[in-house]
Enzyme design. Structure first.
Site, PDB file in Angstrom:
ATOM      1  N   ARG A   1      15.085 -23.420  44.321  1.00 20.25           N
ATOM      2  CA  ARG A   1      15.799 -23.265  45.585  1.00 20.25           C
ATOM      3  C   ARG A   1      17.257 -22.889  45.359  1.00 20.25           C
ATOM      4  O   ARG A   1      17.868 -22.235  46.201  1.00 20.25           O
ATOM      5  CB  ARG A   1      15.695 -24.558  46.402  1.00 20.25           C
ATOM      6  CG  ARG A   1      16.392 -24.507  47.744  1.00 20.25           C
ATOM      7  CD  ARG A   1      15.817 -25.531  48.718  1.00 20.25           C
ATOM      8  NE  ARG A   1      15.861 -26.876  48.201  1.00 20.25           N
ATOM      9  CZ  ARG A   1      16.908 -27.704  48.313  1.00 20.25           C
ATOM     10  NH1 ARG A   1      18.014 -27.285  48.905  1.00 20.25           N
ATOM     11  NH2 ARG A   1      16.854 -28.933  47.839  1.00 20.25           N
TER      12      ARG A   1
ATOM     13  N   ASP B   1      29.866 -10.840  62.026  1.00 21.44           N
ATOM     14  CA  ASP B   1      28.594 -10.198  61.693  1.00 21.44           C
ATOM     15  C   ASP B   1      28.911  -8.762  61.275  1.00 21.44           C
ATOM     16  O   ASP B   1      29.248  -7.925  62.104  1.00 21.44           O
ATOM     17  CB  ASP B   1      27.671 -10.233  62.907  1.00 21.44           C
ATOM     18  CG  ASP B   1      26.292  -9.629  62.628  1.00 21.44           C
ATOM     19  OD1 ASP B   1      26.167  -8.847  61.655  1.00 21.44           O
ATOM     20  OD2 ASP B   1      25.357  -9.904  63.386  1.00 21.44           O
TER      21      ASP B   1
ATOM     22  N   TYR C   1      24.649 -10.090  69.150  1.00 25.71           N
ATOM     23  CA  TYR C   1      23.237  -9.941  68.790  1.00 25.71           C
ATOM     24  C   TYR C   1      22.452 -11.021  69.531  1.00 25.71           C
ATOM     25  O   TYR C   1      22.830 -12.196  69.535  1.00 25.71           O
ATOM     26  CB  TYR C   1      23.161 -10.104  67.270  1.00 25.71           C
ATOM     27  CG  TYR C   1      21.838 -10.196  66.598  1.00 25.71           C
ATOM     28  CD1 TYR C   1      20.857  -9.223  66.758  1.00 25.71           C
ATOM     29  CD2 TYR C   1      21.601 -11.242  65.693  1.00 25.71           C
ATOM     30  CE1 TYR C   1      19.660  -9.309  66.073  1.00 25.71           C
ATOM     31  CE2 TYR C   1      20.404 -11.325  64.993  1.00 25.71           C
ATOM     32  CZ  TYR C   1      19.435 -10.362  65.194  1.00 25.71           C
ATOM     33  OH  TYR C   1      18.248 -10.441  64.508  1.00 25.71           O
TER      34      TYR C   1
ATOM     35  N   LYS D   1      18.782  -4.766  56.959  1.00 24.36           N
ATOM     36  CA  LYS D   1      19.149  -3.445  57.457  1.00 24.36           C
ATOM     37  C   LYS D   1      19.513  -2.509  56.295  1.00 24.36           C
ATOM     38  O   LYS D   1      18.658  -2.120  55.527  1.00 24.36           O
ATOM     39  CB  LYS D   1      20.297  -3.565  58.456  1.00 24.36           C
ATOM     40  CG  LYS D   1      20.063  -4.616  59.556  1.00 24.36           C
ATOM     41  CD  LYS D   1      18.880  -4.330  60.441  1.00 24.36           C
ATOM     42  CE  LYS D   1      18.884  -5.140  61.739  1.00 24.36           C
ATOM     43  NZ  LYS D   1      18.778  -6.591  61.599  1.00 24.36           N
TER      44      LYS D   1
END
Length: 389
Positions: free
Chosen positions: A55, A180, A108, A205
């Site tokens: 992790r 962002d 968003y 993206k």
């Protein structure tokens, strides 16, 4: 070093590549140690990119984290299973019950939902502000305001924010600033260079670039990186080594892909700006986009994403437009090699502080197809649209 060169070399130290071109793909849950001393040393510091537990990451993850941190100019990078997870967990890392955050009204949609449906239930309040407010945001800061969150350009309607003015106002009141930066991607815009504390991206993206991986990244300054790193770890945030490897591969070609996305999108946007059905184009590089002056001042380039506002329309016409297109597919996300389209008849539910007095919005992502094919596709699609008015 030029950014194009940086993208090729970042995260490729010998400890990660082990004698080949790319960092190794290292999958692991359990890490084993040869001695108690080695185990204790690895457990000491979560920030030293040492193998400890899956992790925390493997060398594949560490290579990507170093590359993204270098790209954005930060002290460290946390990885998440999606862009929405990056936004949610970055906010959770710095707010507590009783705090207040300022969020731009062009956010968003999942960011807005997280504030309204999760943070509100935890006792964290949100005030949405006009994305074009600039230094006027000072008037909205409360005694318990903890975070100023930005997104520039904004989702769907593409307002470019005056980031330096917003940051200056926030810092005068001791706020943490987050942005962002999925559109800016670290190549076109580097928020930390403008005083922002934490830059967040949906790596899904342009970093990945091929519509086949979900991932988010969050890069912080030296002041806030230890808290972001620790709290993200405690919240259980991680991603697979395979996804990290795919993001690294996408990173190597991001600069050349962005140049083509930008070139094609500008050609399409300029063509649409002359179309009789189009009221105006919201492409940050064009004067018709709100905040264009800040884009010219702060950004190094654009990409394939922009919106158009139509003069009139109805839902049947919008549906007919989408279904008439061949090269543009209807789907969420953007930043991949393919062209996409989404439509909004109104902005109801997506804005609360800024009105919308225009016609329907069509958001386009211009992919890597031949631009003349894309223009021809839009031309015939808009003809169908006109027939339904």
């Amino acid at each position: 070093m030029k950014k194009e060169t940086q993208l090729i070399s970042a995260g490729r130290s010998k400890k990660y590549t082990q004698g080949v071109v790319n960092p190794v793909l290292q999958r692991a849950s359990t890490v084993v140690f040869d001695s108690v001393a080695e185990f204790k040393e690895a457990a000491k510091n979560r920030g030293n990119h040492a193998l400890f537990y899956g992790r925390r990451g493997t060398n594949t993850h560490f290579a990507l984290q170093e590359a993204i941190a270098e790209l954005e100019g930060g002290a460290g990078c946390a990885l998440y299973p999606s862009g929405a997870a990056a936004i949610a967990n970055t906010l959770l890392s710095f707010v507590k019950s009783g705090d207040h955050i300022l969020m731009m009204d062009s956010a968003y949609e999942p960011t807005r939902d997280f504030c309204d449906k999760i943070l509100q239930g935890m006792g964290v309040s949100t005030t949405y502000y006009d994305p074009t407010i600039g230094a006027g945001v000072s008037e909205l800061i409360q005694d318990n305001t903890r975070v100023l969150f930005m997104e520039s350009p904004g989702s769907i309607t593409m307002e470019v924010q005056d980031v330096p003015s917003l940051v200056k106002a926030a810092k005068a009141h001791g706020l943490i600033t987050m942005l962002d930066n999925t559109y800016g991607n670290g190549l076109s815009f580097r928020p930390l260079d403008f005083g922002v504390d934490i830059s967040i991206q949906a790596a899904t993206k342009y970093i990945v670039g091929h519509s086949d991986v979900m991932m988010g990244v969050s890069v912080a300054t030296e002041e806030y990186w230890p808290t972001l790193r620790e709290n993200s770890y405690l919240l259980g945030q991680c991603c697979s080594a395979d996804d990290a490897y795919m993001a690294l591969r996408g990173l190597r070609t991001m600069a050349v892909r962005l140049k083509q996305h930008e070139q094609s999108a500008l050609q399409v946007a300029n063509w649409l700006s002359e179309h009789p059905l189009v009221d105006h184009v919201r492409h940050p590089a064009l004067p018709s986009c709100p905040g264009h002056e800040f884009f010219k001042r702060d950004f190094n380039g654009s990409n394939g994403l922009f919106s158009i506002v139509l003069k009139q329309g109805n839902q049947d016409a919008l549906d007919a437009l989408v279904e008439a297109l061949h090269h543009f597919k209807m789907g969420f996300s953007w930043g991949g090699y393919e062209s996409l389209i989404t439509t909004n008849l109104t902005m109801k539910g997506l804005r609360s502080q800024t009105g919308w007095n225009f016609g329907p919005v069509v958001r386009l992502h211009i992919g890597l197809e031949d631009v003349e094919d894309l223009i021809a596709d839009l031309s015939q699609g808009l003809d169908v649209y006109a027939s339904k008015l």
